[in-house]
Motif scaffolding. Structure first.
Motif, PDB file in Angstrom:
ATOM      1  N   GLN A 263       0.814  -1.208   0.000  1.00 28.35           N
ATOM      2  CA  GLN A 263       0.000   0.000   0.000  1.00 28.35           C
ATOM      3  C   GLN A 263       0.852   1.264   0.000  1.00 28.35           C
ATOM      4  OE1 GLN A 263      -2.321   0.044   3.616  1.00 28.35           O
ATOM      5  NE2 GLN A 263      -0.551   0.191   4.940  1.00 28.35           N
ATOM      6  N   VAL A 264       0.198   2.361  -0.349  1.00 31.28           N
ATOM      7  CA  VAL A 264       0.782   3.699  -0.280  1.00 31.28           C
ATOM      8  C   VAL A 264      -0.018   4.481   0.749  1.00 31.28           C
ATOM      9  CG1 VAL A 264       1.161   5.859  -1.515  1.00 31.28           C
ATOM     10  CG2 VAL A 264       1.613   3.685  -2.647  1.00 31.28           C
ATOM     11  N   VAL A 265       0.672   5.069   1.717  1.00 30.30           N
ATOM     12  CA  VAL A 265       0.003   5.812   2.787  1.00 30.30           C
ATOM     13  C   VAL A 265       0.241   7.308   2.564  1.00 30.30           C
ATOM     14  CG1 VAL A 265      -0.221   6.172   5.269  1.00 30.30           C
ATOM     15  CG2 VAL A 265       0.313   3.886   4.376  1.00 30.30           C
ATOM     16  N   LEU A 266      -0.828   8.036   2.312  1.00 28.11           N
ATOM     17  CA  LEU A 266      -0.781   9.483   2.112  1.00 28.11           C
ATOM     18  C   LEU A 266      -1.334  10.162   3.362  1.00 28.11           C
ATOM     19  CD1 LEU A 266      -0.593  12.113   0.414  1.00 28.11           C
ATOM     20  CD2 LEU A 266      -2.861  11.544  -0.497  1.00 28.11           C
ATOM     21  N   THR A 267      -0.568  11.083   3.934  1.00 23.69           N
ATOM     22  CA  THR A 267      -0.977  11.789   5.150  1.00 23.69           C
ATOM     23  C   THR A 267      -1.032  13.280   4.888  1.00 23.69           C
ATOM     24  OG1 THR A 267       0.115  10.093   6.501  1.00 23.69           O
ATOM     25  CG2 THR A 267      -0.500  12.148   7.587  1.00 23.69           C
ATOM     26  N   ILE A 268      -2.155  13.896   5.192  1.00 25.03           N
ATOM     27  CA  ILE A 268      -2.322  15.348   5.096  1.00 25.03           C
ATOM     28  C   ILE A 268      -2.385  15.887   6.518  1.00 25.03           C
ATOM     29  CG2 ILE A 268      -3.797  17.223   4.285  1.00 25.03           C
ATOM     30  CD1 ILE A 268      -4.779  15.323   2.100  1.00 25.03           C
ATOM     31  N   PHE A 269      -1.410  16.699   6.877  1.00 24.73           N
ATOM     32  CA  PHE A 269      -1.308  17.197   8.244  1.00 24.73           C
ATOM     33  C   PHE A 269      -2.123  18.486   8.389  1.00 24.73           C
ATOM     34  CE2 PHE A 269       2.473  14.617   7.567  1.00 24.73           C
ATOM     35  CZ  PHE A 269       2.483  13.833   8.706  1.00 24.73           C
ATOM     36  N   VAL A 270      -3.255  18.363   9.061  1.00 21.19           N
ATOM     37  CA  VAL A 270      -4.146  19.488   9.291  1.00 21.19           C
ATOM     38  C   VAL A 270      -4.947  19.194  10.561  1.00 21.19           C
ATOM     39  CG1 VAL A 270      -5.890  18.454   7.769  1.00 21.19           C
ATOM     40  CG2 VAL A 270      -6.002  20.902   8.285  1.00 21.19           C
ATOM     41  N   LYS A 271      -5.123  20.196  11.384  1.00 21.39           N
ATOM     42  CA  LYS A 271      -5.812  20.021  12.663  1.00 21.39           C
ATOM     43  C   LYS A 271      -7.254  20.524  12.587  1.00 21.39           C
ATOM     44  CE  LYS A 271      -1.659  20.483  15.575  1.00 21.39           C
ATOM     45  NZ  LYS A 271      -1.048  21.241  16.683  1.00 21.39           N
ATOM     46  N   GLY A 272      -8.102  19.800  13.285  1.00 19.23           N
ATOM     47  CA  GLY A 272      -9.474  20.273  13.491  1.00 19.23           C
ATOM     48  C   GLY A 272     -10.418  20.140  12.324  1.00 19.23           C
ATOM     49  N   VAL A 273     -10.162  19.224  11.407  1.00 17.96           N
ATOM     50  CA  VAL A 273     -11.076  19.061  10.274  1.00 17.96           C
ATOM     51  C   VAL A 273     -12.321  18.299  10.732  1.00 17.96           C
ATOM     52  CG1 VAL A 273     -11.364  18.109   7.967  1.00 17.96           C
ATOM     53  CG2 VAL A 273      -9.150  19.010   8.666  1.00 17.96           C
TER      54      VAL A 273
END
Length: 421
Positions: A200-210
């Protein structure tokens, strides 16, 4: 309060002296200050395991693995996977334990760690040998990087003053309403990272409080799209299309956490290493009968390449033929070589039009070449050059397949084809 480094040092001393409860407490305090330290999680996992709290030991080990991959340090990944494998072994999950120990072995660097991995590897193999082939404890149910969220301690907040009934409206006191839920990370600071495993490919978007109900994630065979509203009222979007390789949307998933959005894309082609998240730009495929064109300013070979045994590589027989049988008009005129009986061909190229004495066979060959089509000319020049002047063929279908061998001397075809050059 002591620093996290001081607390960790005290925790290590407690761990060495087998005071596991104190070690757990000290590392917990250290993690309150430094919540993304894989080493603190590894040490606390060790303390949990030695105090027989295997579930907590496994939880800390898995968080340590996630943090190790996030930092990209082989030694941290190896130590975390080793601790994860030993915790799984204690929970009698021998197949999972063997998988994690193997992952630890891939990243192991120091001799001491390699020896320790070898000891646990032998222990697991002994246990697996005792089990039946259909024993459920033999199954591998874990992945290289676990699906674990790193806990972030909540920031201490000042109490909000309130107005009690009957106060008559206290002056100088401002009641602040609680902040509206939403994205707290500025749009310019939202970032993304990705890593891959064999599956697998793990994509992480770092954003708080969504807000979880406001996130739109679309996963297709060759693309992924993420969007959510910002506090300013605008929408933040992230699209990758096409992806480096195809994925399985059914087996893929995503999760919205307090500090990030994590998307797991299941590879269709297992074990294929992606060179990037997005597919590289490719040259357009020419249609039938169409020659390739240049891409991004880089010229491409547009002339056909034919079989050859030359050590210098393939020959362009069109170019050879033109070089041996044509000459610019101005050059010939300067030498006085243009007669009244010569005519100009296309684009200032001249050919002898009439035979004026000499060898009639040679003139026949020259006349044949002059009136021939491009395939016949290529065949004649290729057969003549490769046979060292002993063969001359007009059949390109035959000549173009392989090298033309030297023919025995004495035949008509052994005559030299004399052309002006």
């Amino acid at each position: 309060m002591p620093s996290s480094a001081t607390l960790a040092e005290q925790g290590l001393k407690a761990l060495s002296s087998q005071n596991y409860s104190q070690a757990i407490d000290l590392y917990t305090q250290a993690l309150q200050q430094t919540p993304e330290s894989p080493d603190y999680y590894i040490k606390r996992s060790t303390a949990y395991q030695r105090s027989s709290d295997y579930a907590s030991a496994l939880r800390d080990a898995e968080i340590a693995v996630v943090l190790g991959y996030k930092r990209g340090k082989r030694e941290l990944i190896s130590s975390a996977q080793l601790r994860r494998g030993t915790s799984l072994f204690m929970e009698k999950r021998y197949g999972d334990a063997a998988f994690c120990i193997a992952e630890a072995e891939k990243k192991a660097a120091g001799e001491k760690e390699k020896n320790l991995i070898g000891i646990w590897k032998n222990k697991i193999e002994i246990q697996l040998a005792k089990l039946d082939h259909d024993d459920p404890t033999r199954e591998v149910t874990v992945s290289e990087v676990p699906d674990s969220e790193v806990p972030i301690p909540e920031e201490r907040k000042e109490p909000v003053p309130t107005i009690r009934p009957g106060d008559g409206g206290a002056t100088g006191v401002t009641v602040q309403p609680p902040p509206a839920p939403g994205v707290s990370t500025p749009a310019g600071r939202i970032r993304h990272e990705w890593y891959q495993t064999a599956s697998q490919v793990v994509l992480t978007i770092f954003v708080k409080g969504v807000p979880r109900d406001k996130v739109a994630v679309q996963i297709n065979n060759e693309s992924v799209s993420v969007s959510f509203p910002l506090a300013t009222g605008s929408e933040w979007t992230f699209d990758v299309s096409p992806l480096f390789d195809k994925i399985d949307p059914v087996a893929s998933s995503f999760s919205v956490l307090s500090t990030k959005i994590e998307i797991k894309l299941a590879k269709t082609n297992q074990n294929r290493k992606w060179g990037g998240l997005e597919a590289p730009e490719q040259a357009p495929v020419p249609e039938a009968g169409e020659r390739p064109t240049a891409l991004a300013g880089k010229p491409m070979e547009t002339l056909p390449v034919y079989p050859t045994s030359s050590k210098r590589g393939p020959k362009d027989w069109d170019k050879v033929a033109k070089a041996l049988t044509t000459r610019p008009t101005e050059e010939r005129k300067a030498k006085g070589a243009v007669s009244d009986k010569e005519e100009e061909g296309p684009a200032g190229v001249e050919y002898d039009s009439d035979y004026e004495g000499g060898d009639p066979v040679n003139h026949f060959f020259k006349k044949l070449y002059k009136d021939a089509d491009e395939d016949t000319r290529r065949a004649m020049m290729k057969s003549y050059v490769e046979s060292n002047g002993t063969a001359l063929s007009t059949n390109w279908q035959e000549v173009g397949k392989a090298k033309v061998e030297t023919s025995p001397p004495g035949s008509v075809l052994s005559r030299t084809l004399r052309t002006e050059c």
